[in-house]
Design a protein around this motif. Structure first.
Motif, PDB file in Angstrom:
ATOM      1  N   MET A  15       0.841  -1.178   0.000  1.00 10.60           N
ATOM      2  CA  MET A  15       0.000   0.000   0.000  1.00 10.60           C
ATOM      3  C   MET A  15       0.892   1.250   0.000  1.00 10.60           C
ATOM      4  SD  MET A  15      -3.024   1.280   2.569  1.00 10.60           S
ATOM      5  CE  MET A  15      -4.231   0.223   1.837  1.00 10.60           C
ATOM      6  N   SER A  20      -8.358   6.460  13.450  1.00  9.15           N
ATOM      7  CA  SER A  20      -8.516   6.001  12.071  1.00  9.15           C
ATOM      8  C   SER A  20      -7.625   4.802  11.751  1.00  9.15           C
ATOM      9  CB  SER A  20      -8.183   7.124  11.093  1.00  9.15           C
ATOM     10  OG  SER A  20      -8.209   6.652   9.764  1.00  9.15           O
ATOM     11  N   GLU A  65      -6.630   8.098  -2.296  1.00 10.10           N
ATOM     12  CA  GLU A  65      -7.082   6.779  -1.883  1.00 10.10           C
ATOM     13  C   GLU A  65      -6.838   5.758  -2.982  1.00 10.10           C
ATOM     14  OE1 GLU A  65     -10.587   7.821   1.219  1.00 10.10           O
ATOM     15  OE2 GLU A  65     -11.148   7.853  -0.878  1.00 10.10           O
ATOM     16  N   PRO A  66      -6.483   4.534  -2.713  1.00 10.30           N
ATOM     17  CA  PRO A  66      -6.187   4.020  -1.379  1.00 10.30           C
ATOM     18  C   PRO A  66      -4.724   4.281  -0.996  1.00 10.30           C
ATOM     19  CG  PRO A  66      -6.077   2.248  -2.965  1.00 10.30           C
ATOM     20  CD  PRO A  66      -6.420   3.498  -3.735  1.00 10.30           C
ATOM     21  N   CYS A  67      -4.550   4.680   0.203  1.00  9.30           N
ATOM     22  CA  CYS A  67      -3.213   4.887   0.747  1.00  9.30           C
ATOM     23  C   CYS A  67      -3.314   4.870   2.262  1.00  9.30           C
ATOM     24  CB  CYS A  67      -2.610   6.210   0.263  1.00  9.30           C
ATOM     25  SG  CYS A  67      -3.385   7.670   0.983  1.00  9.30           S
ATOM     26  N   LYS A  68      -2.168   4.840   2.889  1.00 15.61           N
ATOM     27  CA  LYS A  68      -2.111   4.947   4.347  1.00 15.61           C
ATOM     28  C   LYS A  68      -1.331   6.211   4.659  1.00 15.61           C
ATOM     29  CE  LYS A  68      -1.303   2.492   8.553  1.00 15.61           C
ATOM     30  NZ  LYS A  68      -2.210   1.466   8.977  1.00 15.61           N
ATOM     31  N   ASP A 119      -6.808   4.085   8.795  1.00 17.91           N
ATOM     32  CA  ASP A 119      -6.081   4.492   7.588  1.00 17.91           C
ATOM     33  C   ASP A 119      -4.945   5.474   7.866  1.00 17.91           C
ATOM     34  OD1 ASP A 119      -7.806   2.946   5.964  1.00 17.91           O
ATOM     35  OD2 ASP A 119      -9.284   4.569   6.010  1.00 17.91           O
ATOM     36  N   GLU A 160      -1.611   6.153  10.511  1.00 16.32           N
ATOM     37  CA  GLU A 160      -0.730   5.653  11.565  1.00 16.32           C
ATOM     38  C   GLU A 160       0.022   6.833  12.158  1.00 16.32           C
ATOM     39  OE1 GLU A 160       3.041   2.629  12.213  1.00 16.32           O
ATOM     40  OE2 GLU A 160       1.830   2.461  10.396  1.00 16.32           O
TER      41      GLU A 160
END
Length: 137
Positions: A1, A72, A33-36, A74, A76
């Motif tokens: 990701m 969240s 999106e999608p990502c972290k 999503d 960190e």
């Protein structure tokens, strides 16, 4: 990701419609999106300090944002440690000719440790260290 670092700039603009970057930040959020997203305790401290004298409504909005960030899946948030502080201080000392804040230095170290090259910011200090800023002016 895909991992992307979220700098204080991003969070400042994210919930404040009066911020000049608000629309671009919101638009970018949808496109990423999608990502972290990765950020640090130090970035969140800087965010809350930025709005500390902005009145009850903005202070509450930012406090809610920080709670949402912390909850969240999503996002960190890397914890502040004495070691991260000392590593940031070392980079700060090694770049006395730059205008880097200590939070910038800690963020840059975090990005390097995690292999992140993209950062949600317009702060050119990050590009001076070889990172890709996603909001160039």
């Amino acid at each position: 990701m895909r991992l992307i670092f979220a700098d204080t700039f991003y969070w400042i603009a994210f919930v404040n419609p009066a911020d000049a970057w608000y629309r671009r930040v919101r638009q970018a959020f949808k496109q990423l999106e999608p990502c972290k997203l990765i950020t640090t305790d130090e970035v969140l401290v800087e965010l809350l300090a930025f709005y500390s004298k902005s009145g009850v409504q903005l202070r509450q909005r930012e406090a809610n944002l920080v709670r949402d960030i912390l909850d969240s899946p999503d996002i960190e948030v890397k914890q502040q440690t004495h070691e991260s502080f000392l590593a940031g201080l070392t980079l700060y000392e090694n770049r006395l000719d730059k205008g880097y804040s200590l939070t910038d230095c800690i963020s840059m170290n975090t990005m390097q440790q995690l292999g992140i090259i993209e950062v949600l910011t317009h702060d050119k200090h990050f590009s001076q260290e070889g990172f890709d800023i996603l909001f160039p002016e």
